[in-house]
Design an enzyme around this catalytic site. Sequence first.
Site, mmCIF file in Angstrom:
data_model
loop_
_atom_site.group_PDB
_atom_site.id
_atom_site.type_symbol
_atom_site.label_atom_id
_atom_site.label_comp_id
_atom_site.label_asym_id
_atom_site.label_seq_id
_atom_site.Cartn_x
_atom_site.Cartn_y
_atom_site.Cartn_z
ATOM 1 N N HIS A 1 3.408 -3.127 1.519
ATOM 2 C CA HIS A 1 3.269 -1.870 0.611
ATOM 3 C C HIS A 1 4.235 -1.039 0.180
ATOM 4 O O HIS A 1 4.556 0.097 0.418
ATOM 5 C CB HIS A 1 2.196 -1.012 1.312
ATOM 6 C CG HIS A 1 2.694 -0.769 2.820
ATOM 7 N ND1 HIS A 1 3.719 -0.370 3.315
ATOM 8 C CD2 HIS A 1 1.701 -0.697 3.885
ATOM 9 C CE1 HIS A 1 3.618 -0.149 4.643
ATOM 10 N NE2 HIS A 1 2.584 -0.512 4.989
ATOM 11 N N ASP B 1 -3.885 -3.250 2.121
ATOM 12 C CA ASP B 1 -3.794 -2.275 3.243
ATOM 13 C C ASP B 1 -5.010 -1.440 3.427
ATOM 14 O O ASP B 1 -5.187 -0.506 3.656
ATOM 15 C CB ASP B 1 -2.646 -1.132 2.918
ATOM 16 C CG ASP B 1 -2.040 -0.491 4.128
ATOM 17 O OD1 ASP B 1 -2.598 -0.820 5.365
ATOM 18 O OD2 ASP B 1 -1.409 0.431 3.984
HETATM 19 O O1 DOR Z 1 -2.124 4.231 5.610
HETATM 20 C C1 DOR Z 1 -1.952 3.314 6.506
HETATM 21 N N1 DOR Z 1 -2.887 3.235 7.449
HETATM 22 N N2 DOR Z 1 -0.866 2.736 6.759
HETATM 23 C C2 DOR Z 1 -0.292 2.093 7.679
HETATM 24 O O2 DOR Z 1 0.806 1.700 7.632
HETATM 25 C C3 DOR Z 1 -1.357 2.255 8.876
HETATM 26 C C4 DOR Z 1 -2.598 2.098 8.339
HETATM 27 C C5 DOR Z 1 -3.703 2.127 9.336
HETATM 28 O O3 DOR Z 1 -3.553 1.520 10.403
HETATM 29 O O4 DOR Z 1 -4.682 2.987 9.141
HETATM 30 ZN ZN ZN Z 2 -1.130 -1.261 6.764
#
Ligand code: DOR
Ligand code: ZN
Length: 431
Positions: free
Chosen positions: A233, A306
């Site tokens: 990301h 993501d």
């Molecule tokens: O926005 C995010 N959510 N970035 C991350 O690196 C982890 C992820 C999560 O596990 O919710």
């Molecule tokens: Zn992630």
Amino acid sequence: MDRVLIRGGRILDPSQGRDEEADLLIEDGKVAAVGAGLSAADAEVIDASGKWVAPAFVDLHAHFRAPGQEYKEDLASGGRSAVAGGFSAVCCMANTDPVNDDPSVTQYILDRAEKESPARVFPVAAATRGLQGEVMTEMAALKEAGAVAFSDDGAAIMDSSVMRRVLEYSKLVDAPVVVHAEDRSLRADGVMNEGVMSTRLGLPGNPVEAEELHVARDVRLARLTGARLHVGHVSAGGSVDLIREAKEEGLSVTAEVTPHHLSLTDEATSGYDTNTKMSPPLRTRKDVETLRKALVEGVIDCIATDHAPHAEYEKAVEFAAAPNGILGLETAFSIVSDLVRTGEMTPLQLMERMSTAPARIFGLDAGSLKEGKSADVVILDPEATWTYEPAEGFSKSRNSPWSGQNLTGVVEATFVKGRLVYQAGRGVVIQ
Ligand code: DOR
Ligand code: ZN
């Protein structure tokens, strides 16, 4: 349904540079033929005229929350969300509970996915025990159990010598390391991009330099070790220059960008909507422009969602206290197909960034419509519009910044191993 004939679509197969109107015949779960005027006596025929027919998408980065946080998402709901978004394959991050740092957890995820998920699931195992950034995991055993890559996603590895060793060992097992590039000491308590907006909103900022420092460090460690580094990301324009230089030098460095970092800026946070809070944070217009250009040029190799589900009550708190992350699978195609509508990218390029490129980076046998390949196929209507309501979607969670919005670009159907697992209007079909 052993034979399916997808008729008259625009075949977009980046693995063969193919962009032409043709039919596609699926037989016994495989692509049997692609060509003009195909016929098959007993085949079910699907009319795809005016639609795109491409290898189903491959997501290198999603959070399915099993084991441990199934109230946010599990392998069934995540898998359904995936196929509804046109994805046939999803790589699941290791920040589950317990963390996927042990072969038994990897095995558990694969077993459950086999039973519950209409999409193929490929576990990404943790690089360090408990994502603590201190003790390395048993990479060989994890790979043996089915892990396709290693990552402490969500928690950057701060100790450079640990990161060096992670990269060294990943090389021995020939697996990529996905880095969550963020200097946590510089990020400090930042909850959104540091800049004019964070100042105006009175929220602690997370500067782009926190990402850029770690990308710079990890590119150098990739040089030192010769390992396969995949930058997760990417959000900061400055990271793009570092990745470009690494590639020019011939290092084994690849990168991904999310639909939200390609489309939204920190201005989206002006109303303190916690569905605009994620890690890394939304940046500025200039960053978005740089990322889009980098994706077009191939400096950033692929799109990854993501997909990060969180329960409604968890997000219904003040901005600083909310967990990071938003849903991504069901809206990905609509959001990124904007790159085609604006003329920045060709449809074939976009399909490459969503299927062939990610499959190549992790070495997955996917992302191709060559004869004999598993029939993992998506049919897309790039011009149709729809209204996205997370409550009507397939995820268990609803944390999306696009709730209630009219979007362009519809996933018409998804096939996995030749089976029609999703068809618009019919929901997840799974026969
Ligand atoms: O926005 C995010 N959510 N970035 C991350 O690196 C982890 C992820 C999560 O596990 O919710
Ligand atoms: Zn992630």
